[in-house]
Design a protein around this motif. Sequence first.
Motif, PDB file in Angstrom:
ATOM      1  N   GLY A  88      36.725  21.535  73.990  1.00  0.00           N
ATOM      2  CA  GLY A  88      36.145  22.667  74.317  1.00  0.00           C
ATOM      3  C   GLY A  88      35.026  23.177  73.040  1.00  0.00           C
ATOM      4  O   GLY A  88      34.302  24.163  73.299  1.00  0.00           O
ATOM      5  N   ASP A  89      35.036  22.362  72.118  1.00  0.00           N
ATOM      6  CA  ASP A  89      34.182  22.743  70.807  1.00  0.00           C
ATOM      7  C   ASP A  89      33.413  21.768  70.787  1.00  0.00           C
ATOM      8  O   ASP A  89      32.496  21.649  69.575  1.00  0.00           O
ATOM      9  N   GLY A  90      32.877  20.980  71.682  1.00  0.00           N
ATOM     10  CA  GLY A  90      31.817  19.817  71.611  1.00  0.00           C
ATOM     11  C   GLY A  90      30.487  20.174  71.740  1.00  0.00           C
ATOM     12  O   GLY A  90      30.326  21.290  72.365  1.00  0.00           O
ATOM     13  N   VAL A 148      28.116  11.450  75.572  1.00  0.00           N
ATOM     14  CA  VAL A 148      29.303  12.317  76.459  1.00  0.00           C
ATOM     15  C   VAL A 148      30.272  11.326  76.460  1.00  0.00           C
ATOM     16  O   VAL A 148      31.612  11.676  76.077  1.00  0.00           O
ATOM     17  N   TYR A 149      30.202   9.869  76.488  1.00  0.00           N
ATOM     18  CA  TYR A 149      31.533   9.192  76.691  1.00  0.00           C
ATOM     19  C   TYR A 149      31.985   8.891  75.304  1.00  0.00           C
ATOM     20  O   TYR A 149      33.503   8.703  75.268  1.00  0.00           O
ATOM     21  N   HIS A 150      31.391   8.654  74.454  1.00  0.00           N
ATOM     22  CA  HIS A 150      31.909   8.417  72.864  1.00  0.00           C
ATOM     23  C   HIS A 150      32.046   9.420  71.948  1.00  0.00           C
ATOM     24  O   HIS A 150      32.622   9.267  71.196  1.00  0.00           O
ATOM     25  N   ALA A 151      31.443  10.652  72.213  1.00  0.00           N
ATOM     26  CA  ALA A 151      31.598  11.832  71.426  1.00  0.00           C
ATOM     27  C   ALA A 151      32.204  13.005  72.100  1.00  0.00           C
ATOM     28  O   ALA A 151      33.122  13.552  71.423  1.00  0.00           O
ATOM     29  N   GLN A 197      27.912  16.375  84.161  1.00  0.00           N
ATOM     30  CA  GLN A 197      29.105  15.946  83.123  1.00  0.00           C
ATOM     31  C   GLN A 197      29.935  17.068  82.478  1.00  0.00           C
ATOM     32  O   GLN A 197      31.078  16.988  82.308  1.00  0.00           O
ATOM     33  N   GLU A 198      29.515  18.193  82.370  1.00  0.00           N
ATOM     34  CA  GLU A 198      30.054  19.493  81.943  1.00  0.00           C
ATOM     35  C   GLU A 198      31.296  19.833  83.052  1.00  0.00           C
ATOM     36  O   GLU A 198      32.328  20.316  82.665  1.00  0.00           O
ATOM     37  N   PHE A 222      32.807  20.700  76.460  1.00  0.00           N
ATOM     38  CA  PHE A 222      31.549  20.730  75.490  1.00  0.00           C
ATOM     39  C   PHE A 222      30.510  21.572  75.933  1.00  0.00           C
ATOM     40  O   PHE A 222      30.373  21.841  77.266  1.00  0.00           O
ATOM     41  N   SER A 223      29.565  21.997  75.213  1.00  0.00           N
ATOM     42  CA  SER A 223      28.390  22.756  75.629  1.00  0.00           C
ATOM     43  C   SER A 223      27.050  22.183  75.160  1.00  0.00           C
ATOM     44  O   SER A 223      27.195  21.203  74.324  1.00  0.00           O
ATOM     45  N   TYR A 224      25.957  22.448  75.735  1.00  0.00           N
ATOM     46  CA  TYR A 224      24.711  21.749  75.170  1.00  0.00           C
ATOM     47  C   TYR A 224      23.572  22.804  75.374  1.00  0.00           C
ATOM     48  O   TYR A 224      23.576  23.830  75.728  1.00  0.00           O
TER      49      TYR A 224
END
Length: 603
Positions: A506-508, A497-500, A461-462, A469-471
């Motif tokens: 880039g800052d997720g 992932v889909y809702h947030a 997904q990234e 986003f990062s995880y």
Amino acid sequence: MSLKNRFKEMVQQWMERRGRRPELKQVIWFSFTATAMATALIMGISFYGRFLAQIKDTFREENQFLMEQASYSFSNHLRNMMKVSDSLYYSVIKKTDMEIESVTDSFQLMYDTNKDHIERIALFSMDGRLLESAPAGKMSKGTNIKKEDWYWDTLASEENICLGKPEVAHLFEPSRQEYTRVVPMTRIVQMTVGDHVERGILLIQLKHNDFQDVFSNILLGGGSYLYLTDADGEIIYHPQQELVKSGYVEEAIDLNSIPSSGIVKNIGDKQREYFVKTVGYTGWKIIGVTQTDGIALNTFKSSMFIAFLTLFFLSIIVVINSFLSKRVSAPMGRLEEAVNRIEAGNLDTDIEPSGFYEVWHLGRAIDKMKNNLKRLMEDIVKEHEAKRKSELMALQNQINPHFLYNTLDIIVWMIENGKKDDAVNVVTALARFFRISLSRGCTVITVQDEVEHVRNYLMIQEMRFKNRFSYEFHLEDGVETLGTIKLILQPIVENAVYHAMEFMDGDGEIKVSVFRQGEDLYFLIQDNGCGMTQEQVEKLMNGMDICSGKGAGVGLRNVRERIRLVFGDSYDLSIVSEPDEGTEVRVKIPAISYDILRQRGLD
């Protein structure tokens, strides 16, 4: 040889000639026939005809007197309530111009004065509009007084006060949680409205409990009681009203056939004598019921005589029972102990039938029942386990990796644009993702495999969302080897992932934490997305879609159902979210090792 032993031997010889074990009913019949006949003869001649008629007459007179008291008290109560209606009509409504004056204070004062007996006072127009109410209240939604029986009875009664059938107070929204039973008292009223006169209906709801209080204070003896009916014979109050309504107690009696002096009828296996007293102004009837076959003798001499006869015949019965108890009690006692062990769950209990024919036959039947019950319980356990596995597999099969098509599109796009290394990484992550998703058909996996499964999903997904986003993952030491059911984190992370993350630039951030508290294991999934309102959280927990086309709520509902199916209702997931603050999802399952969880037979 004693008479007792000789009688015993004769009975046994007679039974042996018949070629089977002695039957308990036959032994009891031989033993008690003579005693029962002598008892019936002596007691019937001695006191039945001598005392019973006299006591019935006395009892009837007392009950008739008490009925008169009940009728007087009830008539006074109704007369007082009618005075309330007269006062409201003649002293308030008729003297008030409804167009320029209000009767609110007068209605409320009358209600406050009589609120122990009145549930509500209301004034309606003929078309059903509420003009006044005390206490003030709002009519229930959909209520129409033209649908009420008392409305049409009132129209037919013209100027007379009309008493309706008892009902549950439903016209107005209740101020308390429970509804109360009332008796509507109505009348047609003439109201002055400006320069003309209009008709209306004055309704006073009498508390049904008042009727019960009036009659409960009149105590009739010998199983006798009073009840109240309307002129058509429909019961308004009965001490066993619910049982009468459900048909367990019968009061099938034609009121027109009962003279004032009473009539005796057999209702079921009971003999009853009925008396009727008509209540003035209403046509209602108070009916007194005397259980004529339940009247007891209560004089001192009669009591002493009965006591003497009782002791005499009891002594005879004791002698006979001493013979029977030794033959009956021992095998019955052993059988009872065996049944108690079976009831406690010991289905391996041995039952040895013995004793009289009935006891011996009962022991055999219980032994067969025990074996059948044992076999059925084994079958039920197997069926329950199979059903649980089937339900769990069905729920897991609902987790559809619908992102597969989008992932393949990403791979094609990468190859076409020469990004072969990225394509290889995506394909590798996709292969690992599905290897853990399939898990050779297993339902139980380790926490380490479940986290690795989510890690591969987030890697794909990234790349798909172009590094929006990062995880990161945080696992407490020692939790990797614990067991869990698979695919409980991926639907939650997919939801994040889909809702947030979809609108992040880039800052997720998505954080997955696994830790242990006591006997429980927790999975914590946090994101810094746009968050949700409490209403959206509730919709999501109930399996509803908060964003058209996403379907995330189905995944969460699936996870919740599988957790409860495997671990019980005390384990579940919870969501904490605030708009613009992000979302936190906490999953709670028991901290059980992988091997122990596999032994439960979920795979």
